[in-house]
Scaffold this motif. Structure first.
Motif, PDB file in Angstrom:
ATOM      1  N   ASP A 271      -2.083  -2.779 -15.120  1.00 50.26           N
ATOM      2  CA  ASP A 271      -2.690  -4.100 -15.379  1.00 50.26           C
ATOM      3  C   ASP A 271      -3.731  -4.081 -16.489  1.00 50.26           C
ATOM      4  O   ASP A 271      -4.041  -5.118 -17.063  1.00 50.26           O
ATOM      5  CB  ASP A 271      -3.381  -4.619 -14.097  1.00 50.26           C
TER       6      ASP A 271
ATOM      7  N   THR B   6       2.714   4.426  -5.981  1.00 46.37           N
ATOM      8  CA  THR B   6       2.284   3.016  -5.908  1.00 46.37           C
ATOM      9  C   THR B   6       2.880   2.148  -7.021  1.00 46.37           C
ATOM     10  O   THR B   6       2.812   0.926  -6.947  1.00 46.37           O
ATOM     11  CB  THR B   6       0.745   2.902  -5.996  1.00 46.37           C
ATOM     12  N   ARG B   7       3.414   2.775  -8.037  1.00 41.69           N
ATOM     13  CA  ARG B   7       3.951   2.074  -9.214  1.00 41.69           C
ATOM     14  C   ARG B   7       2.945   1.076  -9.794  1.00 41.69           C
ATOM     15  O   ARG B   7       3.313  -0.005 -10.246  1.00 41.69           O
ATOM     16  CB  ARG B   7       5.293   1.400  -8.895  1.00 41.69           C
ATOM     17  N   THR B   8       1.685   1.471  -9.794  1.00 40.65           N
ATOM     18  CA  THR B   8       0.638   0.624 -10.377  1.00 40.65           C
ATOM     19  C   THR B   8      -0.105   1.343 -11.495  1.00 40.65           C
ATOM     20  O   THR B   8      -0.831   0.721 -12.252  1.00 40.65           O
ATOM     21  CB  THR B   8      -0.420   0.213  -9.323  1.00 40.65           C
ATOM     22  N   LYS B   9       0.048   2.675 -11.578  1.00 41.01           N
ATOM     23  CA  LYS B   9      -0.751   3.445 -12.530  1.00 41.01           C
ATOM     24  C   LYS B   9       0.124   4.075 -13.621  1.00 41.01           C
ATOM     25  O   LYS B   9       1.260   4.469 -13.355  1.00 41.01           O
ATOM     26  CB  LYS B   9      -1.512   4.552 -11.796  1.00 41.01           C
TER      27      LYS B   9
ATOM     28  N   TYR C 241      -4.722   1.806 -14.656  1.00 40.75           N
ATOM     29  CA  TYR C 241      -3.797   0.869 -14.006  1.00 40.75           C
ATOM     30  C   TYR C 241      -2.961   0.149 -15.061  1.00 40.75           C
ATOM     31  O   TYR C 241      -3.470  -0.184 -16.144  1.00 40.75           O
ATOM     32  CB  TYR C 241      -4.585  -0.119 -13.130  1.00 40.75           C
TER      33      TYR C 241
END
Ligand code: PLP
Ligand code: COI
Length: 341
Positions: free
Chosen positions: A272, A214-217, A270
């Motif tokens: 973010d 997902t390339r988010t974590k 994440y």
């Protein structure tokens, strides 16, 4: 025993050949006795499994001189079991824990003159590894293997020692879901070389890899796990099935909880969220705990409040407690320290 004439305090993380290394061969389904040798070279078939299909796994651990002059090794049983996990995943024979511990002990004892003296900041890095030795041309596991252990005195992994690092978020992936990211296989490092050369060329010290699905974590770097400190002083570390289960990180989480009384959380992190943490560190045998000051994601900078001059206060406490345990200044939990001599 007289120590070698080495400028211990100025060692980097490089290879220096020491006197003896351990070699054991696997043939006809069994490991031989194993011996110490002075021969630092390996002669192999041109078609050896390791050369053709990268069938090799390894470990990294350290020997320390304690305050009272003993030589000790930190949690080698965990390296033995991780090497076994790595070997099984690449269809290689397992080195039994007793054989692994005996090999490590023999190598450290035989190279005692190379174990850096207490207080120099240097340590003896130990590199156990297994590789396929016989010829394989069709894609299949080798049937013969060699298990070797060598040791080399090292200083800090990152130049500048405890100076905070600048990382970039890598555009390359390190590990695939259901792949080999959770084991210590040479192939994981081969594929990280282009990414690290690129990061260095762009002026960064290391890469932060994200999960490739997902390339988010947050995953890890090429050679260390992440630890974050929240603004209310909780320790957070990423949970992922595609990162290496770092022995240093597991030890630091225990130290945080049981020695420093901090709350700890191992969970998905994440990217973010990263901007909200107070401190960030890279943990591993080579890295110990190296502070991160800044992470850059395609030009966007995250600057941790701990700054670019020194470790944050909680990272420093973790560092002092862990190294205190390793060097015998602080009592270790049961079973963490193996005395070699
Ligand atoms: N992650 C990677 C990819 C590593 O190569 C290492 C080094 O061994 C680590 C994490 C840290 O693991 P450990 O603390 O067991 O050395
Ligand atoms: C270690 O910390 O032992 C490693 O294997 C990391 C490597 C990048 C030197």
């Amino acid at each position: 025993m007289e120590k070698k004439n080495i400028d211990w305090s100025n060692l980097g993380f490089g290879y220096i050949s020491t006197e003896k290394r351990y070699v054991s061969d696997y043939k006809n389904g069994a490991w031989d006795e194993g011996v110490l040798t002075e021969d630092a070279t390996v002669t192999l078939s041109e078609c050896a499994g390791v050369l053709q299909y990268a069938q090799t796994v390894f470990e990294g651990l350290k020997a320390y001189t304690t305050e009272d002059g003993h030589i000790v090794v930190f949690r080698p049983d965990l390296n033995a079991s991780r090497l076994a996990d790595s070997a099984k995943r690449l269809e290689m024979p397992v080195v039994p824990e007793e054989k692994f511990l005996d090999a490590v002990t023999q190598v450290v004892k035989a190279n005692a003159a190379y174990v850096p003296p207490y207080g120099t900041g240097a340590t003896l890095y130990i590199r156990p590894y297994i590789f396929g030795t016989n010829a394989v041309i069709g894609v299949k596991p080798a049937s013969e293997y060699q298990f070797r252990v060598f040791a080399t005195p090292v200083g800090p992994y990152f130049k500048g020692g405890a100076k905070p690092l600048t990382l970039c978020v890598s555009d390359f992936d390190r590990a695939a879901p259901h792949g080999t990211g959770h084991i210590k296989a040479g192939l994981n490092y081969a594929m990280s070389l282009h990414a690290i050369v690129t990061a260095h060329a762009n002026g960064y010290d290391e890469n932060m890899y994200l999960d490739s699905a997902t390339r988010t974590k947050v995953e890890e770097t090429g050679g260390a796990n992440f630890l974050f400190v929240t603004k209310d002083n909780k320790i957070v570390t990423p949970h992922s099935d595609t990162i290496l289960p770092s022995i240093t990180r597991r030890s630091l989480m225990y130290v945080a909880q049981h020695y420093l009384g901090l709350e700890v959380e191992e969970r998905e992190v994440y990217f973010d969220e990263v901007k909200d943490f107070a401190e960030c560190g890279l943990c591993g045998t080579a890295a110990v705990i190296s502070p991160v000051g800044k992470i850059v994601n395609h030009g966007e900078e995250i600057c941790f409040p701990s700054g670019m001059e020194k470790m944050g206060p909680t990272t420093q406490k973790l560092y002092d407690t862990l190294t205190g345990i390793q060097m015998g200044r602080i009592e270790a939990p049961e079973g963490w320290i193996r005395v070699v001599e």
